[in-house]
Structure formats: structure tokens, C-alpha cells
Write an enzyme that holds these catalytic residues in place. Structure first.
Site, mmCIF file in Angstrom:
data_model
loop_
_atom_site.group_PDB
_atom_site.id
_atom_site.type_symbol
_atom_site.label_atom_id
_atom_site.label_comp_id
_atom_site.label_asym_id
_atom_site.label_seq_id
_atom_site.Cartn_x
_atom_site.Cartn_y
_atom_site.Cartn_z
ATOM 1 N N HIS A 1 28.682 34.911 48.263
ATOM 2 C CA HIS A 1 28.438 36.009 49.194
ATOM 3 C C HIS A 1 28.004 35.498 50.565
ATOM 4 O O HIS A 1 28.412 36.023 51.602
ATOM 5 C CB HIS A 1 27.380 36.942 48.611
ATOM 6 C CG HIS A 1 27.936 37.887 47.598
ATOM 7 N ND1 HIS A 1 27.148 38.563 46.695
ATOM 8 C CD2 HIS A 1 29.207 38.274 47.333
ATOM 9 C CE1 HIS A 1 27.914 39.328 45.935
ATOM 10 N NE2 HIS A 1 29.159 39.161 46.304
ATOM 11 N N GLU B 1 52.499 30.304 36.024
ATOM 12 C CA GLU B 1 51.421 29.322 36.164
ATOM 13 C C GLU B 1 51.566 28.121 35.238
ATOM 14 O O GLU B 1 50.753 27.196 35.307
ATOM 15 C CB GLU B 1 50.070 29.975 35.879
ATOM 16 C CG GLU B 1 49.731 31.157 36.740
ATOM 17 C CD GLU B 1 48.459 31.837 36.276
ATOM 18 O OE1 GLU B 1 47.378 31.427 36.740
ATOM 19 O OE2 GLU B 1 48.544 32.761 35.435
ATOM 20 N N ASP C 1 47.146 26.743 39.170
ATOM 21 C CA ASP C 1 47.265 26.373 37.761
ATOM 22 C C ASP C 1 48.597 25.686 37.474
ATOM 23 O O ASP C 1 48.669 24.830 36.589
ATOM 24 C CB ASP C 1 47.106 27.604 36.862
ATOM 25 C CG ASP C 1 45.649 27.861 36.503
ATOM 26 O OD1 ASP C 1 44.834 26.929 36.626
ATOM 27 O OD2 ASP C 1 45.320 28.991 36.099
ATOM 28 N N CYS D 1 51.341 32.963 45.471
ATOM 29 C CA CYS D 1 49.995 33.460 45.777
ATOM 30 C C CYS D 1 48.920 32.395 45.579
ATOM 31 O O CYS D 1 47.734 32.694 45.617
ATOM 32 C CB CYS D 1 49.670 34.691 44.923
ATOM 33 S SG CYS D 1 49.683 34.372 43.147
#
Length: 586
Positions: A193, A435, A459, A506
């Protein structure tokens, strides 16, 4: 003597200035017992401190909304939920009543229990959230102990580079950009965060700097490079000059990038490319829209379950998916179903240890084995898809049957929602995340039963090359430029093209300028990247000719080594752009 410490860049920029080493800990409490007559008073003190903490957090959230944006402000909603948790509040009260602990000692013990539970889960996402516990604990305990909240800049004149073990979100959002030049921490990740807030506020930051507290003293001159992810301690005059010229170079790049921020990603010879964003957390949504993303190419959903004592409700999920879908009415929002397992399991989900969890029970395997987890997510996606461009994507697919079973569930849940009179789509596009080598080999068969394919290069590289991407010893072997990866990417694209379905990338490969150029040359026209990289990729696309990339890619597919691939790609791309602007190693 000059020392160079390598970490993880999370907010770009270069800063030169004196270090301010900040050391603060959760306040310690005494363990003396109270008498029975004091019990109710301690319970009252606890409730007052919790109420005070919630009021202060609400104020911090409002400030975050102004300084960082409304999505980033939602970070503090997670902390407010912690303060309202029945187990935390009720458990602390029970420790006061049953064990006669003071309010501060009871709360501290309960927080220690939570921290121990979260730490043993092994999830990086969960470790990122540990700092939220620290934030909450500091706020409540300082109130109970009657001490002031930490003011790290008190007594220090002039702008500084803040060096700490880790910064809490509520402290990060209050930092003054004029007083803090940059942030350097030992702990933290790209998705913590504090990292998200630092980027939103515009403060350069590097996290994951080993033993930085032991290597830096307050007042020492340091150079933080938020592009390369380094902290140089005791720089020479030449180092300072390099840093200033590097900063000027990156400022020129930023100016060039900002100048085309509203322009479409079209190459110099007229090829249109679609740029979408990857979302790890909803807080990144504003960065995606500011970066002119044309949708979400990968929305990870594990944050909904990891570290929580219960699974999210269908309503909660549907509201979130719809909110994100509404941001991109003309694009696509691809929601990846829970990628549980490996290092990501809900706190309440008891899972027996596996000798090799990343080759074990995870992702779609878990979801299909536990339909009570999977079906509510499918229903939520169907409900969101009724009015927004939401799609469903399955992770870690290795068998066609996994796609067929998921599609059957989608149809069953759509029928159930219709029977119940609940507004929902009658169907939703279902795609596969490529993947594994198995998925590459059967990509043509997967394409026959899928509406789209998306390559997760993180991956894919790991599984294809048998290289653990988290192993520092193997870092130089973890590369998407290996000839086997390029051939796999070409095969997947060919399978999707023959089936006439969209094929995108992606993974991290799409976010790297040189690697993304290789992807474009191979024929990929849809890339999904981390939100901070959207404008840089748009600029790169507008600088290149697709014919040059395609010609080079054909040569790269004949390369024998990784070094040949990288060298050839850099040589050709260097004719179109100044590599020094986009590659710290140039």
C-alpha cells in the site's frame, strides 16, 4: 567509500540529498495485571481508543483522496475493517475480562496473534498487508498509552531522503513532497500500500533494500534511483553528476511521454495497438484510467480472499466487478478467477503443506474442486457482465476439460440467476491464461473452446525454463528472451489467429519496453501492462515502425541464445529510440 544497494523500484524518479534514517516501532506495553474492579474501565478505554483510531483513519482517508485519488483512499477502508473485526475487538475484550490484562496489553496480544497467522500463510499479498496491521496497532496503542503518533520529520530542516524499515500507508500519505525527496525502505513490494501511495503522490521510492538501516546514517549524502531501483550511499562527485544528468534525461523522457498522453498507440506506419492495464488491487484503478488504459487485461482477485477470515460475498464481488467495468464501457475488463494455492490461500482456508505447491493444488484446480468458492465468483461476474464489458479468465489451465467444466458452471449459474429473477448476463466470454508448456502445446485445442487467450509470461517463463523467479541465484536465467519463450509465444499467437480469437499478453514481458517491442514484432496487438507503464509504452509504440519490428522478430525466432535475442532486439530498436531513455543498463 561509495556503496550501492540494489532494491525494487516502485516509484520512478531520481533524488539526491541527505538521508534521514527513521526508526520507530510499535509502542511496547507492560504486562502487569489489573484487579477485577478495573475490568469495565479497561474495556471502556479500549472502545474509546478504537473509536478514536477510526476517526483519525477517516481523516487520513479523506486526505488521501485529495492527495492521491479516491481509489488510493480506499486503502484505508481495509484498516477500518480491521478495527471493526469481531474477532479482534471481541478477542481483546475477552482477554481483559478473562485474563485481567490492561486494554493495551490485550490489544497487543491479539494483534500478535493476527500477525503470526498472516505471516505463516506464505503469501506475498498477505505480507504486503502486514503493514496495515502495524499501522492500526501504532494508532490504537499510542492512544491507549497517551503518547503522540510518530512525527518523523520533526526537528529536521530541509528536504531529505527518508530511509526506514518500512513505511505505513497512513504515514506515507501525509509526507510532504517538498520535505521528502524520496523514500528508501528495507521491506515492501511493488504492490504494498505504501508503494502505491508513493507512486500516486509522485515521490520516488525504492523498496526491498537489504540492510539499508545498517548501511546508512542520518545526514549521509545518498542518491536514490527510482528507475533502476538503487540507493547509492556516499556518492562521489562523478556519481552526483551522473545522477543529475540521469534525472535530466528521464525528465526529457517524461516530457516526451506526457506530450503524447492523449494520443492513440499507433506505430509510425499506421498499426493500431490496444493497451490495457493489469490490476493487483482496486487502488490502482485511477492510475489505469489516468494512463488511458483501454480496459483491464488482467484483474487479479486474490486480494479479495487472502488475509481475510471469510470469503467475500457474491454481492461484494458483483459490486466491485461492476464498479471497475463501468470505468471502461468501451473496452474489456478481464477478471481472472481466483489463483489460489502456492503462496495464496485465505487465512481461514486450511491447506495441508505440499512439497512443491507451485506444481500442486492451485488456481483452477482448487476452484473446480471447491465449487462453493468458485460458483459465487462466477455468479458475481455474470451479474457485473449484465451492464459492463466483463469477461472471465481461467488461470493455470493445462487441460481442455478445465475450460469445458468452467463453461458448464457458467451456464448453470446463469440459468439459476435467471430463475431467481436476478439481473445477470445469460453468458460471459470465457478465456484461458496461457502459463504452462502444456497450454502452449495444446493452444490450438484450447482456442477451439475459448473466447480469447492471454499469455501470462511470468509463469510461462518460470515453468518453461524450470527457473524459480524468486531465486536470486537464478535471476540472470529468468528471462523472456530465451528462444524457447519466443517460439512458444509465436505458437500461441498462431493458434489464436487460426481460431479467429483475440490473443494478448498480460505478463511482465509486456511492461518492459524492449520485450514489448519483440511482442509487437511477433504479431501481438493487445498488451496489458502495469498502470505506471501505460504512457511509456504508448510513447514507444508511436516511435516505431511495425515493419521493422516484424522483420527483426523473424530473425529472433532463428536465434540460438538469449544473448543473441537481446542484442539483436536492442540493435534494431536503437535505430528508432534512444535506448538510454528506456533502459538503465544502456
Amino acid at each position: 567509500m561509495t556503496r550501492l544497494i540494489h532494491g525494487i523500484p516502485v516509484s520512478r524518479g531520481i533524488a539526491v540529498g541527505p538521508a534521514l534514517v527513521v526508526r520507530w516501532e510499535v509502542p511496547s506495553t507492560s504486562d502487569h495485571a489489573i484487579v477485577p474492579a478495573q475490568v469495565e474501565g479497561e474495556v471502556t478505554r479500549l472502545k474509546e481508543a478504537l473509536g478514536f483510531a477510526k476517526e483519525r483513519l477517516a481523516q487520513v482517508r479523506d486526505r488521501a483522496a485529495v492527495r492521491a485519488g479516491p481509489e488510493e483512499a480506499r486503502i484505508f477502508d481495509a484498516q477500518l475493517l480491521i478495527l471493526d473485526d469481531i474477532d479482534l475487538v471481541g478477542g481483546s475484550e475477552r482477554l481483559i475480562r478473562d485474563n485481567h490484562f490492561t486494554a493495551e496489553r490485550a490489544f497487543e496480544l491479539k494483534m500478535m496473534e493476527w500477525r503470526g497467522l498472516w505471516s505463516t500463510q506464505g503469501s506475498q499479498l498477505l505480507r504486503d498487508r502486514l503493514i496495515d496491521l502495524t499501522d492500526v496497532e501504532i494508532r490504537v496503542l499510542t492512544r491507549l498509552l497517551g503518547i503522540d503518533e510518530p512525527d518523523v520529520l520533526a526537528g529536521h530542516d530541509g528536504p531529505v531522503i527518508l530511509v526506514a524499515r518500512e513505511l505505513t500507508p497512513s504515514l506515507t500519505v501525509q509526507l510532504d513532497r517538498d520535505a521528502v525527496l524520496a523514500i528508501a525502505t528495507e521491506q515492501g513490494t511493488r504492490t504494498s500500500h505504501a508503494a502505491i501511495l508513493a507512486h500516486s503522490i509522485g515521490i520516488p521510492a525504492v523498496v526491498g533494500l537489504p540492510d539499508v538501516l545498517g548501511q546508512v546514517k542520518t545526514g549521509e549524502m545518498v542518491v536514490l534511483d527510482g528507475w533502476a531501483g538503487t540507493l547509492k550511499v556516499g556518492p562521489s562527485a562523478a556519481d552526483l553528476e551522473d545522477a543529475r544528468s540521469g534525472d535530466a534525461r528521464h525528465r526529457r523522457l517524461t516530457a516526451q511521454v506526457d506530450a503524447i498522453a492523449d494520443q492513440p498507440p499507433v506505430t509510425t506506419d499506421g498499426t493500431r495497438v490496444t493497451l490495457r492495464a493489469n490490476l493487483d488491487l482496486p487502488e490502482e484503478l485511477d492510475a489505469a484510467t489516468h494512463g488511458r488504459a483501454e480496459g483491464i487485461g488482467l484483474m487479479r482477485t486474490e486480494f479479495l480472499v487472502v488475509g481475510r477470515g471469510r470469503m467475500p460475498s457474491e454481492d461484494e464481488q458483483a459490486a466491485l466487478y461492476q464498479r471497475i467495468g463501468e470505468r471502461f464501457p468501451d473496452g474489456s475488463v478481464i477478471i481472472r478467477t481466483y489463483d489460489l494455492g502456492g503462496d495464496k490461500f485465505p487465512a481461514a482456508f486450511r491447506m495441508a503443506p505440499e512439497p512443491n505447491p507451485f506444481l500442486g493444488w492451485r488456481a483452477i484446480r482448487v476452484c473446480l474442486d471447491h465449487p462453493e468458492i468458485f460458483r459465487p465468483q462466477i455468479r458475481a461476474i455474470l451479474r457485473a457482465a449484465n451492464k459492463t464489458p466483463v469477461k472471465l479468465m481461467i488461470p493455470l489451465v493445462t487441460r481442455v476439460e478445465e475450460v469445458l467444466l468452467t463453461r458448464a458452471m457458467v451456464q448453470e449459474e446463469a440459468a439459476a440467476l435467471a430463475s431467481a429473477g436476478i439481473e445477470a448476463a445469460s453468458d460471459v466470454p470465457v478465456g484461458v491464461m496461457i502459463e504452462t508448456p502444456a497450454a502452449v502445446v495444446i493452444a490450438d485445442r484450447l482456442a477451439e473452446v475459448s473466447d480469447f487467450l492471454s499469455v501470462g509470461t511470468n509463469d510461462l517463463v518460470q515453468y518453461t525454463l524450470a527457473v524459480d523467479r524468486g531465486n536470486a541465484r537464478l535471476a540472470d536465467r529468468f528471462t523472456a528472451h530465451h528462444p524457447a519463450i519466443l517460439r512458444s509465444l509465436a505458437a500461441v499467437l498462431e493458434a489464436g489467429s487460426e481460431a479467429k480469437i483475440e490473443v494478448s499478453v498480460c505478463g511482465e514481458m509486456a511492461s518492459d519496453p524492449i520485450s514489448s517491442w519483440i511482442l509487437l514484432g511477433l504479431g501481438y496487438r493487445v498488451l496489458s501492462v502495469a498502470p505506471p507503464n501505460l504512457t511509456l509504452l504508448r510513447w514507444l509504440i508511436r516511435c516505431i515502425a511495425m515493419k521493422d519490428a516484424a522483420t527483426c522478430a523473424r530473425e529472433l525466432l532463428q536465434a540460438r541464445t538469449t544473448q543473441e535475442v537481446t542484442a539483436a532486439a536492442r540493435a534494431v530498436l536503437g535505430h528508432s529510440v534512444d535506448l538510454a531513455l528506456i533502459d538503465p543498463t544502456a
